[in-house]
Design a protein around this motif. Structure first.
Motif, PDB file in Angstrom:
ATOM      1  N   ASP A 549       0.810  -1.325   0.305  1.00 52.51           N
ATOM      2  CA  ASP A 549       0.056   0.398   0.054  1.00 52.51           C
ATOM      3  C   ASP A 549       0.653   1.272   0.119  1.00 52.51           C
ATOM      4  O   ASP A 549       0.430   2.203   0.071  1.00 52.51           O
ATOM      5  CB  ASP A 549      -0.728  -0.013   1.266  1.00 52.51           C
ATOM      6  N   VAL A 573      -7.939  -4.200  -3.774  1.00 53.77           N
ATOM      7  CA  VAL A 573      -8.279  -2.974  -2.493  1.00 53.77           C
ATOM      8  C   VAL A 573      -7.698  -3.781  -1.276  1.00 53.77           C
ATOM      9  O   VAL A 573      -6.944  -2.868  -0.343  1.00 53.77           O
ATOM     10  CB  VAL A 573      -9.898  -2.703  -1.875  1.00 53.77           C
ATOM     11  N   PRO A 578      -5.581   1.896  -4.744  1.00 51.92           N
ATOM     12  CA  PRO A 578      -6.168   2.470  -5.216  1.00 51.92           C
ATOM     13  C   PRO A 578      -7.035   2.052  -5.826  1.00 51.92           C
ATOM     14  O   PRO A 578      -6.175   1.657  -6.507  1.00 51.92           O
ATOM     15  CB  PRO A 578      -5.606   4.403  -5.446  1.00 51.92           C
ATOM     16  N   GLU A 599     -14.080   4.363   1.405  1.00 53.38           N
ATOM     17  CA  GLU A 599     -12.917   5.213   2.123  1.00 53.38           C
ATOM     18  C   GLU A 599     -12.641   4.380   3.814  1.00 53.38           C
ATOM     19  O   GLU A 599     -11.813   4.706   3.969  1.00 53.38           O
ATOM     20  CB  GLU A 599     -13.621   6.347   3.398  1.00 53.38           C
ATOM     21  N   LYS A 602      -9.904   1.517   3.569  1.00 52.08           N
ATOM     22  CA  LYS A 602      -8.520   2.491   3.873  1.00 52.08           C
ATOM     23  C   LYS A 602      -7.566   2.357   5.247  1.00 52.08           C
ATOM     24  O   LYS A 602      -6.830   2.498   5.130  1.00 52.08           O
ATOM     25  CB  LYS A 602      -8.547   4.058   3.900  1.00 52.08           C
ATOM     26  N   ASP A 603      -8.502   2.600   6.200  1.00 49.37           N
ATOM     27  CA  ASP A 603      -7.808   2.270   7.786  1.00 49.37           C
ATOM     28  C   ASP A 603      -7.212   0.937   7.778  1.00 49.37           C
ATOM     29  O   ASP A 603      -6.182   0.725   8.327  1.00 49.37           O
ATOM     30  CB  ASP A 603      -8.194   2.548   8.405  1.00 49.37           C
ATOM     31  N   GLY A 606      -5.071  -0.177   3.571  1.00 46.73           N
ATOM     32  CA  GLY A 606      -4.266   1.089   2.747  1.00 46.73           C
ATOM     33  C   GLY A 606      -5.300   1.281   1.317  1.00 46.73           C
ATOM     34  O   GLY A 606      -4.923   2.158   0.748  1.00 46.73           O
ATOM     35  N   GLY A 607      -5.665  -0.261   0.759  1.00 43.92           N
ATOM     36  CA  GLY A 607      -6.813  -0.036  -0.828  1.00 43.92           C
ATOM     37  C   GLY A 607      -7.702   0.808  -0.178  1.00 43.92           C
ATOM     38  O   GLY A 607      -8.535   0.860   0.291  1.00 43.92           O
ATOM     39  N   TYR A 608      -8.657   1.273  -1.442  1.00 45.54           N
ATOM     40  CA  TYR A 608      -9.870   1.685  -1.635  1.00 45.54           C
ATOM     41  C   TYR A 608     -10.599   1.680  -2.949  1.00 45.54           C
ATOM     42  O   TYR A 608      -9.456   1.330  -3.785  1.00 45.54           O
ATOM     43  CB  TYR A 608     -10.184   3.163  -1.099  1.00 45.54           C
ATOM     44  N   ARG A 629       0.965   8.751  -2.822  1.00 46.82           N
ATOM     45  CA  ARG A 629       1.731   7.452  -3.067  1.00 46.82           C
ATOM     46  C   ARG A 629       3.221   8.127  -3.055  1.00 46.82           C
ATOM     47  O   ARG A 629       4.049   7.534  -1.904  1.00 46.82           O
ATOM     48  CB  ARG A 629       1.657   6.117  -3.992  1.00 46.82           C
TER      49      ARG A 629
END
Ligand code: XCC
Length: 635
Positions: A549, A573, A578, A599, A602-603, A606-608, A629
């Motif tokens: 990530d 993800v 991303p 969203e 992500k936490d 790290g992907g979304y 990044r």
């Protein structure tokens, strides 16, 4: 025809012929479906049990719960993860067939198959930590097959799938382990989704989504093993020059299209086509037998044999409309049932081959590994017989093809880089990413979808990113779109790459003995081969000691459609990427699910996901993700 359905010139050329022949195409049926169901579009229709079907009112005026009490969040999450399970089942079933074939080869029971790439098999054995000393090739093959099959059936699911732990960076494995989403058994992960989405079971949308992530990671496992074992059996792809688009179907040949996903049969069809070439010439086809590909079986044989690609998903029917396709041989997945009706307007033999994929009206030639050679021979002979029935008055050949380079496996990319630095092959790539000559990497994956203009977003986004010096990889029908558009060529690099990307691709291409740059977009294979791109990213991440990530790498699926695409997107993800979707996913009926996937996740990983249907804006957002990044890495 005023509306633009496709960016593909051959499709535009062929659609009037389809109309004239009275053929209903996917676009006609799409029009007839309008307006499509608003509840389904938002994901808020539940058909899981027979108390329903239930629908949630998206405007908040009607029902907010189904009969059982499930709300929009639960319904959307359940629908989505059932899709992921479908995709995982499809990929991993393919992988299991390959692993079982390897087992049969090791027992010398699969006539017609051999281990074409011993080095790959041995490197897989090393990767899986299997001892090789004192074992001959067949014993190693048997051990690899057994260890792989264990990932499908492991009793103790707390033990990770081997192909998971051994193919990803350690940090990533640990991160996902903490989330409790590492699969221990592929089949178990699929079954778990079906169980937890049964009426009255899991009703916590976030818990459901975590289950979806676990299943998607099982999909990653199934894909990684399918790719590597296919390489061992059929050979690891190396760069090859070929052609793409409907113009590869030739008048003076017996044309056989191989379509679907699994290379087990198509490889033998290619072998038998060569063996029976004289018979075709005797039947009057002076150019002999011409095998062409459609969809991902097409990508498999294109990567390994340079077989030309006729077309990708959305235009498969038009291959028959040429009137010169003598047989369409299908295995599994992405085969439109409509082909049976289309072929009725022509002389084409539609041949199904798998017990789990039959189509009424098609000729079924059952395939099994023991009788594969015999089945392949029978299929080729059926095509020759069909050729004799071809009606010249119904032939509508296309003259549109493009040169395409394929065959960029991970090993082939490393080999090209080795030509620049034999002692440290990844260094030239890494150095150029660090110094900004290459801003980052985007992997294009996924299907065609009639909700958008065929191939348009793929090619438009790629041209934007090329100008911004982004290195691009592609698989599946995305790769098909680029190949048909002539973007997988050195000429496309000259025409579209930004100065620094062009310089890097030229330096590597020339060092590797091509007398020019590498193609603008590297063809990495079929959908299951997306894991080849993960292998490149993992090697880069391991080299600089960061997790996935942190890398300036993103994924894009501008025309995603299938359940497999849902699974792939979700594991991308989960691995920290991303991930762009160019088609609005059927989840917007739940604000919570939408927020988690775009969203909240992500936490965790790290992907979304992000959704952008306009190609220029999508390219800008992909670039933005890459630059973020880069900033994170301080480069
Ligand atoms: Fe099918 Fe693989 Fe999608 Fe194409 S890309 S429409 S899944 S053939 Ni995988």
């Amino acid at each position: 025809m005023n509306k633009e359905f496709s960016a593909d010139q051959a499709v535009k050329q062929m659609l009037p012929f389809a109309k004239k022949a009275g053929v209903e195409t996917v676009w006609d049926r799409f029009e007839k479906q309008q307006p499509q169901c608003g509840f389904g579009t938002l994901g808020i229709c539940c058909r899981i049990c027979w108390q329903g079907p239930c629908r949630i009112d998206p405007f908040g005026e009607g029902p907010s719960k189904g009969v059982c009490g499930a709300d929009a969040d639960t319904i959307v999450a359940r629908n989505l993860i059932r899709g992921i399970a479908g995709g995982t089942a499809a990929h991993s079933d393919h992988g299991k067939h390959i692993a079982l074939t390897l087992l049969e080869i090791s027992e010398k029971k699969a006539e017609g198959y051999q281990i074409k790439d011993e080095a790959k098999l041995r490197s897989v054995a090393d990767k899986l930590g299997l001892p090789q000393e004192g074992r001959d090739l067949y014993e190693v093959a048997g051990a690899v097959a057994e260890a792989t099959l264990e990932d499908f059936f492991r009793k103790d699911e707390s033990i990770h799938c081997s192909w998971f732990d051994k193919t990803l960076p350690k940090e990533r494995v640990e991160k996902l382990e903490k989330l409790g989403v590492v699969p221990g058994n592929i089949n178990g992960s699929i079954a778990e989704i079906m169980a937890r989405t049964h009426i009255g079971t899991d009703a916590d949308p976030v818990n459901l989504l975590l289950g979806g992530i676990k299943c998607a990671l099982a999909d990653y496992v199934g894909m990684a093993l399918a790719t590597d074992l296919s390489d061992a059996i059929f050979g690891t792809p190396t760069p090859v020059k070929t052609r793409a688009n409907l113009g590869v179907i030739k008048e003076a040949a017996v044309n056989i299209a191989v379509h679907g996903h699994n290379p087990l049969l198509s490889e033998l069809v290619c072998d038998l086509a060569a063996e029976l070439n004289e018979e075709a010439i005797k039947a009057g086809a002076k150019d002999g037998i011409n095998v062409v590909g459609v969809c991902c079986t097409g990508n498999e044989v294109m990567m390994r044999r340079g077989i030309p690609l006729a077309t990708n998903f959305l235009s498969q029917e038009l291959a028959v409309v040429t009137g010169a396709l003598d047989a369409m041989v299908v295995d599994v997945q992405c085969i439109m049932p409509s082909l049976a009706a289309v072929k009725d307007c022509f002389h084409t033999e539609l041949i199904t081959t798998m017990p789990t994929c039959k189509i009424s009206g098609a000729t079924h030639v059952e395939f099994s590994t023991e009788t594969a050679k015999e089945s392949a021979g029978k299929i080729v002979k059926l095509a020759i017989e069909a050729y004799k029935r071809r009606n010249p008055a119904k032939v509508n050949l296309s003259d549109i093809t493009q040169t395409a380079y394929a065959g960029f496996s991970t090993e082939a990319i490393v080999a090209a880089l080795s030509a620049v630095d034999p002692n440290d092959p990844l260094k030239p790539l890494l150095d150029n990413i660090v110094n900004g000559n290459i801003r980052g990497v985007v992997l294009f994956a996924g299907c065609n979808n009639p909700n958008v203009v065929q191939d348009h977003a793929f090619t438009a986004i790629a041209r934007e990113l090329a100008a911004k010096n982004v290195l691009m990889l592609a698989t599946g029908c995305g790769a098909g779109a680029f190949a048909k558009a002539g973007l997988m060529t050195p000429e496309a690099t000259e025409a579209y790459a930004g100065d620094t990307l062009k310089a890097v691709l030229t330096a590597i291409g020339e060092a590797a003995g091509l007398s020019g740059p590498l193609p603008l977009i590297l063809h990495m294979g079929s959908c299951v081969d997306n894991t080849r791109a993960v292998a490149v990213a993992t090697a880069l991440a391991n080299k600089i000691g960061v997790d996935l990530d942190k890398l300036p790498v993103a994924a894009s699926a501008p025309e995603c459609m299938s359940e497999k695409a849902m699974a792939i997107g979700t594991w991308a993800v989960s691995l920290g990427l991303p991930t762009h979707l160019g088609v609005v996913p059927q989840i917007l009926g739940s604000e919570l699910v939408t927020k988690v996937l775009t969203e909240g996740v992500k936490d965790l990983t790290g992907g979304y996901f992000f959704v952008e249907t306009e190609p220029k804006a999508a390219a800008a957002k992909l670039l933005g993700a890459i630059e973020t990044r880069r900033a994170g890495l301080g480069i």
